[in-house]
Design a protein around this motif. Structure first.
Motif, PDB file in Angstrom:
ATOM      1  N   TRP A  16     -16.096  45.350  39.419  1.00 31.07           N
ATOM      2  CA  TRP A  16     -15.522  46.651  39.755  1.00 31.07           C
ATOM      3  C   TRP A  16     -15.884  47.040  41.187  1.00 31.07           C
ATOM      4  CZ3 TRP A  16     -11.715  47.983  36.804  1.00 31.07           C
ATOM      5  CH2 TRP A  16     -11.726  47.626  35.456  1.00 31.07           C
TER       6      TRP A  16
ATOM      7  N   THR B  90      -6.521  46.643  35.654  1.00 25.95           N
ATOM      8  CA  THR B  90      -6.327  48.068  35.421  1.00 25.95           C
ATOM      9  C   THR B  90      -5.066  48.520  36.132  1.00 25.95           C
ATOM     10  OG1 THR B  90      -7.275  50.284  35.743  1.00 25.95           O
ATOM     11  CG2 THR B  90      -7.806  48.622  37.395  1.00 25.95           C
ATOM     12  N   ASP B  91      -4.392  49.501  35.551  1.00 25.82           N
ATOM     13  CA  ASP B  91      -3.210  50.085  36.174  1.00 25.82           C
ATOM     14  C   ASP B  91      -3.563  51.300  37.020  1.00 25.82           C
ATOM     15  OD1 ASP B  91      -1.487  48.244  34.983  1.00 25.82           O
ATOM     16  OD2 ASP B  91      -1.338  49.439  33.134  1.00 25.82           O
TER      17      ASP B  91
END
Length: 377
Positions: free
Chosen positions: A150, A194-195
């Motif tokens: 991330w 992830t969107d």
């Protein structure tokens, strides 16, 4: 009918004209690297910090306001992390020459991008002392192994600023910053699944026997955690400044929509229940601005971590309730592709990045006596 009192939506701070002009030329969803480059060309990055690594709060707020005005929350997150988390470490730790100085010059000009790689693959994000990414520091070379997850700007980075341990143990002197070129052999980047916040270029990074010259150590070995802590407050101040720009933008949009939509010929804006809920949001954001204005210099110049924790907690407790209310007040319009509901989901980063709100509140409680003393007349 008695005229209702005027309620004004907070307008986000207007970016400097040169910043607005530079960013206006970009496509709506320009990649993170293009946005950073435009900010550098407009002179918004070069003057953020003095040589001691002290941020000028007003300049940082101007930068974030200019980028937020574009409406791409992912790009704003990328700019924030580079400007408020990674860049100050280079400013204070870069020598007069070598790869670290080259990276600092390239990033500060906007020509290159820098990803802060602190959150470890094998440890909770808040447990930096538990990270397993390690660097062997030899006389002739460094060898880096491990992984980060991330990582904002990972998929667009020219450089990674990697927090790694150089010896066992959880002591704060066991960690060192290493500057890694993204194209170095052994570096592998995978986009995050992830969107949300697509403009942030967030990804996961693997380091497999990455070999570098000793000059890629940033600062002295063992000072990694201390350097990180020294600049933690700057990131939290930047988060509050962005939160003010974002909530101001959404509140202004919400008021306009409430004024235009009608029920039986009467604008929703005239509904007392709507006005009261909206006014509650105004009070919450105004309180956050007052706290930001009061604590900004203490955080930037005195590096007051207690003040930074207080401000970070206030952001986490303000942004979600305000955006939730705006999402509901906008009704079905809030479900649009880039509407208030999506903004609200993306803004969850305010309560996660830089410290989960609940954990930061625990730090605030540690300073209860100091804060109570400041509340006394």
């Amino acid at each position: 009918m008695t005229d209702l009192p005027t309620i004004r939506a907070p307008r986000p701070p207007a970016p400097p004209p040169e910043a607005a002009d530079a960013l206006a030329a970009l496509p709506g969803h320009a990649p993170a690297a293009r946005v950073w480059e435009a900010c550098g060309a407009a002179g918004l990055i070069g003057g953020l910090y003095d040589e001691q690594g002290t941020v000028v709060p007003r300049r940082l707020a101007d930068l974030l306001a200019a980028v937020d005005a574009r409406g791409d929350n992912g790009a704003t997150l990328s700019v924030l992390v580079q400007a408020a988390s990674a860049l100050p470490v280079l400013v204070t730790e870069a020598p007069g020459e070598g790869p670290v100085r080259q990276a600092l010059d390239g990033v500060r000009s906007g020509r290159q991008t820098l990803a802060l790689a602190a959150t470890d693959r094998d440890a909770a994000g808040s447990d930096l002392a538990g990270l397993t990414t390690a660097v062997d520091i030899g006389p002739d070379e460094l060898v880096l192994r491990g992984g980060k997850r991330w990582i904002t700007t990972a998929c667009a980075a020219d450089w990674f600023l990697v927090l790694a341990r150089h010896r066992p143990g959880r002591h704060f002197t066991s960690f060192t910053w290493v500057l890694v070129p993204s194209g170095a052999p052994g570096v592998r980047v995978t986009p995050a699944e992830t969107d949300l916040l697509p403009g942030s270029a967030t990804g996961h990074v693997e380091f497999t026997d990455v070999r570098l010259a000793p000059g890629h150590v940033v600062g002295r070995p063992g000072r990694g955690m201390a350097a990180f802590a020294r600049h933690m407050g700057t990131e939290r101040l930047a988060g509050a400044q962005w939160a003010l720009a974002l909530t101001g933008r959404v509140l202004a949009d919400t008021k306009e929509r409430l004024t235009l939509r009608t029920v039986d010929g009467t604008p929703l804006w005239q509904n007392p229940a709507v006005r009261q809920r909206y006014a509650t949001c105004l009070v919450q954001v105004r309180q956050l601005r007052a706290l930001c204005d009061q604590l900004g210099d203490r955080i930037a110049r005195q590096r007051d971590l207690a003040a930074a924790a207080l401000l970070k907690s206030a952001v986490g407790l303000t942004v979600d309730p305000v955006l939730t209310a705006c999402s509901q007040l906008q009704g079905a319009d809030g479900l649009a592709r880039d509407g208030a509901q999506r903004i609200r989901a993306e803004a969850a980063v305010f309560g996660i990045g830089g410290g989960v709100t609940e954990l930061v509140l625990d730090a605030v409680a540690d300073h209860a006596d100091q804060i109570l003393g400041e509340l006394s007349p």
